[in-house]
Design an enzyme around this catalytic site. Structure first.
Site, PDB file in Angstrom:
ATOM      1  N   GLY A 125       0.776  -1.244   0.000  1.00  0.00           N
ATOM      2  CA  GLY A 125       0.000   0.000   0.000  1.00  0.00           C
ATOM      3  C   GLY A 125       0.806   1.292   0.000  1.00  0.00           C
ATOM      4  O   GLY A 125       0.231   2.365   0.132  1.00  0.00           O
ATOM      5  N   GLY A 126       2.125   1.212  -0.173  1.00  0.00           N
ATOM      6  CA  GLY A 126       2.947   2.433  -0.171  1.00  0.00           C
ATOM      7  C   GLY A 126       2.531   3.402  -1.259  1.00  0.00           C
ATOM      8  O   GLY A 126       2.339   4.594  -1.009  1.00  0.00           O
TER       9      GLY A 126
ATOM     10  N   ASP B 171      -5.670  -6.130  -4.590  1.00  0.00           N
ATOM     11  CA  ASP B 171      -4.526  -7.055  -4.543  1.00  0.00           C
ATOM     12  C   ASP B 171      -5.102  -8.452  -4.417  1.00  0.00           C
ATOM     13  O   ASP B 171      -6.016  -8.685  -3.626  1.00  0.00           O
ATOM     14  CB  ASP B 171      -3.607  -6.743  -3.355  1.00  0.00           C
ATOM     15  CG  ASP B 171      -2.241  -7.391  -3.521  1.00  0.00           C
ATOM     16  OD1 ASP B 171      -1.280  -6.695  -3.895  1.00  0.00           O
ATOM     17  OD2 ASP B 171      -2.129  -8.619  -3.303  1.00  0.00           O
TER      18      ASP B 171
ATOM     19  N   ASP C  55      -8.283 -11.463  -8.588  1.00  0.00           N
ATOM     20  CA  ASP C  55      -7.134 -11.770  -9.436  1.00  0.00           C
ATOM     21  C   ASP C  55      -7.085 -10.694 -10.518  1.00  0.00           C
ATOM     22  O   ASP C  55      -7.969 -10.620 -11.379  1.00  0.00           O
ATOM     23  CB  ASP C  55      -7.335 -13.169 -10.049  1.00  0.00           C
ATOM     24  CG  ASP C  55      -6.236 -13.517 -11.033  1.00  0.00           C
ATOM     25  OD1 ASP C  55      -5.355 -12.665 -11.274  1.00  0.00           O
ATOM     26  OD2 ASP C  55      -6.273 -14.645 -11.561  1.00  0.00           O
TER      27      ASP C  55
ATOM     28  N   ASP D 235       1.587  -2.261 -10.767  1.00  0.00           N
ATOM     29  CA  ASP D 235       2.869  -2.413 -10.056  1.00  0.00           C
ATOM     30  C   ASP D 235       3.022  -3.907  -9.756  1.00  0.00           C
ATOM     31  O   ASP D 235       2.649  -4.377  -8.685  1.00  0.00           O
ATOM     32  CB  ASP D 235       2.799  -1.573  -8.768  1.00  0.00           C
ATOM     33  CG  ASP D 235       4.123  -1.512  -8.040  1.00  0.00           C
ATOM     34  OD1 ASP D 235       5.177  -1.665  -8.692  1.00  0.00           O
ATOM     35  OD2 ASP D 235       4.104  -1.320  -6.805  1.00  0.00           O
TER      36      ASP D 235
ATOM     37  N   CYS E 262      10.234  -3.583  -9.569  1.00  0.00           N
ATOM     38  CA  CYS E 262      11.467  -3.197  -8.856  1.00  0.00           C
ATOM     39  C   CYS E 262      12.544  -4.219  -9.209  1.00  0.00           C
ATOM     40  O   CYS E 262      13.263  -4.717  -8.357  1.00  0.00           O
ATOM     41  CB  CYS E 262      11.233  -3.050  -7.361  1.00  0.00           C
ATOM     42  SG  CYS E 262      10.392  -4.415  -6.594  1.00  0.00           S
TER      43      CYS E 262
HETATM   44  C1  LIG Z   1       5.267  -5.232  -6.067  1.00  0.00           C
HETATM   45  S1  LIG Z   1       3.941  -5.687  -5.063  1.00  0.00           S
HETATM   46  C2  LIG Z   1       2.970  -4.221  -5.083  1.00  0.00           C
HETATM   47  C3  LIG Z   1       3.514  -3.138  -4.188  1.00  0.00           C
HETATM   48  C4  LIG Z   1       2.516  -2.016  -3.946  1.00  0.00           C
HETATM   49  N1  LIG Z   1       2.041  -1.430  -5.170  1.00  0.00           N
HETATM   50  C5  LIG Z   1       3.088  -0.924  -3.057  1.00  0.00           C
HETATM   51  O1  LIG Z   1       3.503   0.124  -3.564  1.00  0.00           O
HETATM   52  O2  LIG Z   1       3.116  -1.119  -1.839  1.00  0.00           O
HETATM   53  C6  LIG Z   1       3.023  -6.771  -6.080  1.00  0.00           C
HETATM   54  C7  LIG Z   1       1.698  -7.199  -5.500  1.00  0.00           C
HETATM   55  O3  LIG Z   1       1.009  -7.924  -6.530  1.00  0.00           O
HETATM   56  C8  LIG Z   1       0.142  -8.830  -5.896  1.00  0.00           C
HETATM   57  N2  LIG Z   1      -0.308  -9.810  -6.904  1.00  0.00           N
HETATM   58  C9  LIG Z   1       0.305 -10.947  -7.320  1.00  0.00           C
HETATM   59  N3  LIG Z   1      -0.431 -11.553  -8.255  1.00  0.00           N
HETATM   60  C10 LIG Z   1      -1.524 -10.777  -8.454  1.00  0.00           C
HETATM   61  C11 LIG Z   1      -2.675 -10.877  -9.287  1.00  0.00           C
HETATM   62  N4  LIG Z   1      -2.842 -11.924 -10.129  1.00  0.00           N
HETATM   63  N5  LIG Z   1      -3.605  -9.908  -9.210  1.00  0.00           N
HETATM   64  C12 LIG Z   1      -3.457  -8.857  -8.364  1.00  0.00           C
HETATM   65  N6  LIG Z   1      -2.406  -8.720  -7.551  1.00  0.00           N
HETATM   66  C13 LIG Z   1      -1.448  -9.654  -7.592  1.00  0.00           C
HETATM   67  C14 LIG Z   1       0.976  -9.393  -4.768  1.00  0.00           C
HETATM   68  O4  LIG Z   1       0.158  -9.941  -3.756  1.00  0.00           O
HETATM   69  C15 LIG Z   1       1.771  -8.165  -4.312  1.00  0.00           C
HETATM   70  O5  LIG Z   1       1.156  -7.572  -3.203  1.00  0.00           O
END
Ligand SMILES: C[S@@+](CC[C@H](N)C(=O)[O-])C[C@H]1O[C@@H](n2cnc3c(N)ncnc32)[C@H](O)[C@@H]1O
Length: 273
Positions: free
Chosen positions: A74-75, A93, A126, A144, A199
């Site tokens: 959530g940042g 998410d 999803d 992201d 990242c």
């Molecule tokens: C890089 S992190 C996101 C960081 C977030 N945007 C932040 O700034 O704090 C990627 C996120 O994608 C989620 N994720 C993975 N597969 C996904 C999907 N099929 N649909 C939606 N979210 C997904 C993961 O649970 C994870 O929390």
């Protein structure tokens, strides 16, 4: 055509509402975590400063409807909430546990009355299926994606994606990233803009995913995408971040001894039709 209103795209504006403080160059001290104030709210969120760039590049304007497709922990959502008076923000998410943790985090930063607002929706779908649920809707979409989280992978053993038993998951990442980006593209309205961010330093997770998405969007969905020039943004932050020179598509912050931020890759796409 842009923003779904037939107008030419306005030049990038940076919101003055986001306050971000960074250490001076070459200072790698750690900052202490925030403590709750008299209302139980935290005053700041610690994050890699380069993680703010995708939010700034998203260029959210007043009244925009925004989708944050992979939002936990959530940042970036917190930064988006600070940025402008959004018309509507959908925070998603796929991980239920991470979504719950994110809700908790949002409650520690934002007064309850704002979180109950009908302009905010928190879901746990999803994201790859979003294009089937809600198409042609959002002015701005942040994608992201899950990636190899290169800084974390180098620094921490815990849950490391380069572990042998996670090889399959790691190799499938570009496929998942492509599906998420395509879903984000479909969720955007014609004229809307999409930010793809990772990242990771890997070209397979960055430029190659974007190139493939541009082709598939046109061939399978009739959606024409234009890559938006982010040079004005990198120019503005050239003294804070170390940017990779001459990337063919998108921009990347590379960790540097004197500017220890990133890696962050960003590409901005505009839906022309
Ligand atoms: C890089 S992190 C996101 C960081 C977030 N945007 C932040 O700034 O704090 C990627 C996120 O994608 C989620 N994720 C993975 N597969 C996904 C999907 N099929 N649909 C939606 N979210 C997904 C993961 O649970 C994870 O929390």
């Amino acid at each position: 055509k842009s923003d779904g209103d037939g107008q030419a795209p306005a030049p990038l504006q940076l919101t003055p509402q986001i306050k971000c403080l960074v250490f001076p160059r070459a200072d790698t001290t750690r900052f202490k975590p925030a403590r709750p104030d008299m209302f139980g709210l935290l005053g700041y969120y610690l994050m890699d400063a380069a993680s703010l760039l995708p939010c700034l590049a998203l260029d959210v304007r007043e009244g925009h409807s925004v989708l944050d497709l992979c939002a936990a922990p959530g940042g970036k959502t917190l930064a988006l909430l600070q940025a402008q008076s959004l018309g509507f923000l959908c925070i998603n998410d796929s991980s239920v546990s991470r979504t719950l943790r994110m809700k908790k985090a949002l409650h520690s930063y934002i007064p309850k009355m704002f979180l109950k607002d009908e302009k905010l929706r928190i879901t746990s779908f999803d994201g790859t299926k979003w294009g089937e649920i809600e198409r042609n809707t959002f002015n701005r979409v942040l994608v992201d994606v899950p990636c190899t989280t290169d800084r974390h992978s180098v620094m921490e053993d815990d849950n490391n994606i380069f572990r042998k038993d996670r090889t399959g998951e790691r190799q499938r990442l570009p496929q998942l990233q492509l599906k998420l980006l395509l879903a984000g593209v479909q969720a955007a309205c014609p004229g809307g803009e999409i930010i793809y961010a990772t990242c990771s330093l890997s070209q397979n997770q960055n430029q190659n995913v974007v190139k493939e998405a541009i082709c598939v969007a046109q061939e399978n969905h009739g959606i024409i995408l234009q890559v938006v020039d982010l040079n004005p943004l990198t120019h503005m932050f050239r003294k804070t971040f170390h940017f990779a020179p001459d990337l063919h598509i998108g921009v990347m912050v590379i960790p540097h001894l004197a500017a220890n931020f990133g890696p962050i890759y960003i590409c901005k796409l505009r839906r022309l039709a």
